[in-house]
Design a protein around this motif. Structure first.
Motif, PDB file in Angstrom:
ATOM      1  N   PRO A  74       7.537   9.582  20.814  1.00  0.00           N
ATOM      2  CA  PRO A  74       7.473   8.973  19.475  1.00  0.00           C
ATOM      3  C   PRO A  74       6.125   9.134  18.781  1.00  0.00           C
ATOM      4  N   ILE A  75       5.012   9.039  19.546  1.00  0.00           N
ATOM      5  CA  ILE A  75       3.706   9.098  18.877  1.00  0.00           C
ATOM      6  C   ILE A  75       3.284  10.529  18.564  1.00  0.00           C
ATOM      7  N   PHE A  76       4.095  11.505  18.981  1.00  0.00           N
ATOM      8  CA  PHE A  76       3.799  12.892  18.647  1.00  0.00           C
ATOM      9  C   PHE A  76       4.738  13.448  17.588  1.00  0.00           C
ATOM     10  N   GLU A  77       5.596  12.588  17.046  1.00  0.00           N
ATOM     11  CA  GLU A  77       6.430  13.004  15.928  1.00  0.00           C
ATOM     12  C   GLU A  77       5.536  13.331  14.729  1.00  0.00           C
ATOM     13  N   PRO A  78       5.867  14.346  13.941  1.00  0.00           N
ATOM     14  CA  PRO A  78       5.006  14.754  12.816  1.00  0.00           C
ATOM     15  C   PRO A  78       4.672  13.629  11.848  1.00  0.00           C
ATOM     16  N   HIS A  79       5.603  12.708  11.678  1.00  0.00           N
ATOM     17  CA  HIS A  79       5.398  11.649  10.678  1.00  0.00           C
ATOM     18  C   HIS A  79       4.597  10.471  11.222  1.00  0.00           C
ATOM     19  N   PHE A  80       4.366  10.429  12.543  1.00  0.00           N
ATOM     20  CA  PHE A  80       3.784   9.223  13.146  1.00  0.00           C
ATOM     21  C   PHE A  80       2.410   8.901  12.567  1.00  0.00           C
ATOM     22  N   LEU A  81       1.475   9.844  12.632  1.00  0.00           N
ATOM     23  CA  LEU A  81       0.133   9.580  12.120  1.00  0.00           C
ATOM     24  C   LEU A  81       0.132   9.450  10.601  1.00  0.00           C
ATOM     25  N   ALA A  82       1.001  10.210   9.930  1.00  0.00           N
ATOM     26  CA  ALA A  82       1.078  10.109   8.471  1.00  0.00           C
ATOM     27  C   ALA A  82       1.508   8.711   8.039  1.00  0.00           C
ATOM     28  N   ASP A  83       2.496   8.149   8.745  1.00  0.00           N
ATOM     29  CA  ASP A  83       2.940   6.787   8.431  1.00  0.00           C
ATOM     30  C   ASP A  83       1.831   5.774   8.703  1.00  0.00           C
ATOM     31  N   LEU A  84       1.137   5.945   9.831  1.00  0.00           N
ATOM     32  CA  LEU A  84       0.035   5.031  10.143  1.00  0.00           C
ATOM     33  C   LEU A  84      -1.042   5.088   9.077  1.00  0.00           C
ATOM     34  N   GLU A  85      -1.372   6.308   8.659  1.00  0.00           N
ATOM     35  CA  GLU A  85      -2.433   6.461   7.658  1.00  0.00           C
ATOM     36  C   GLU A  85      -2.027   5.831   6.337  1.00  0.00           C
TER      37      GLU A  85
END
Length: 333
Positions: free
Chosen positions: A221-232
């Motif tokens: 889950p934390i390596f999904e492309p959207h993961f860091l984008a959503d967090l940011e």
């Protein structure tokens, strides 16, 4: 032979990538008074894991050569005069404690680190150079070499899990963090933009690379492309002052030194970021016990009452003040 000392290019940061101005610093202990931090020396340490032997004379000779050439101390010592112990073998560094057995020799010990990750190493060295000059709660950088560095050994003990979860210890930690965070924008060399998200993306890529190009099992889950984008995107909603953050506030990185002071070590993950993230990291670490078997207990996350007391200490304001309440909301977000 255990350890080799030589020159050459390894898959690590080279001295040429680590420019360092010669800086002379006046410090308290006698041996430091004439100490001058020099440019990196070109030697590289190679420590084969399958030949590790702390009593190996070749290993000790190599370390003594490195320490004398880099720091200018212990020039008369022989291999029999030192003890060598690998005290940590983390992802980013191999950490070696080198202790002198002869009486009246100063310093009595130094820390030698062999870098693992060149990107992380550059960050740690950047901050150690600065913190050596302006921050009393960090070890002093003594020398840089081809694939590592030598730093001051701070004689102390890591916090126990009981101390880590203690409110009185926590208040001491808050004072240490307040000073560290307060360096941003006020101390020479402590500035720059928020680099949290570029760092997270680099670390994400490095983890996949270290795992043979595969996402580690159980962490998809934390390596999904959207993961860091959503967090940011969520982070941009929160307003939190920028600070020089440690970013790894686990119990093993706090030392209680012999003079009773709490000191922070291991700055390899440090960088400019929101202060609330560093404070939230510390609160989360109350849940983790890094004993023989790492365990997590959410019941140990600080209560709101404890958080208010800690943040009050951090800001030097009353618990019911608007500043403390606002910071509580920053951390909770």
């Amino acid at each position: 032979d255990g350890l080799e000392l030589g020159s050459g290019t390894l898959d690590v940061v080279s001295p040429q990538e680590l420019p360092l101005e010669s800086v002379a610093e006046e410090v308290n202990s006698d041996w430091k008074k004439s100490f001058t931090l020099s440019r990196p020396i070109p030697h590289c340490l190679v420590w084969p894991e399958d030949k590790l032997a702390a009593n190996n004379n070749a290993l000790k000779t190599a370390l003594l050569t490195l320490i004398f050439e880099g720091v200018g101390i212990w020039g008369v010592l022989l291999p029999k005069d030192i003890d060598v112990e690998r005290i940590r073998n983390a992802l980013s560094n191999t950490v070696i404690l080198v202790k002198c057995k002869r009486p009246l020799v100063q310093p009595e010990a130094v820390i030698v680190k062999i870098h693992g990750d060149p990107i992380v190493a550059k960050k740690e060295l950047r901050w150690l150079r600065t913190l050596s000059r302006v921050y009393e709660h960090a070890p002093m950088l003594l020398a840089e070499y081809g694939n590592g560095h030598i730093e001051e050994h701070l004689d102390g003990k890591s916090l126990s899990i009981t101390e880590m979860r203690s409110l009185s210890t926590g208040k001491e930690v808050m004072r240490v963090l307040s000073k560290l965070h307060g360096l941003y924008g006020h101390a020479s060399g402590v500035s720059g933009p928020d680099d949290l998200w570029p760092r997270l993306r680099r670390w994400q890529a490095r983890v996949i690379e270290a795992n043979g190009g595969e996402i580690p099992a159980g962490f998809a889950p934390i390596f999904e492309p959207h993961f860091l984008a959503d967090l940011e995107s969520n982070y941009k909603i929160v307003t939190s002052s920028l600070a020089l953050c440690h970013n790894d506030l686990q119990m093993g990185n706090f030392l209680r030194t012999q003079n009773g002071q709490i000191t922070l070590v291991d700055y390899e993950y440090s960088g400019v970021g929101p202060r609330a993230f560093d404070l939230a990291n510390y609160f989360c670490e109350w849940m983790f016990d890094y004993g023989d078997k790492i365990g997590i207990d959410p019941n140990h996350y600080p209560t709101q009452t404890q958080q208010l007391a800690l943040l009050s200490e951090y800001l030097g304001k009353a618990e019911d003040s608007p500043e403390v309440r606002n910071l509580l909301n920053e951390v909770a977000s």
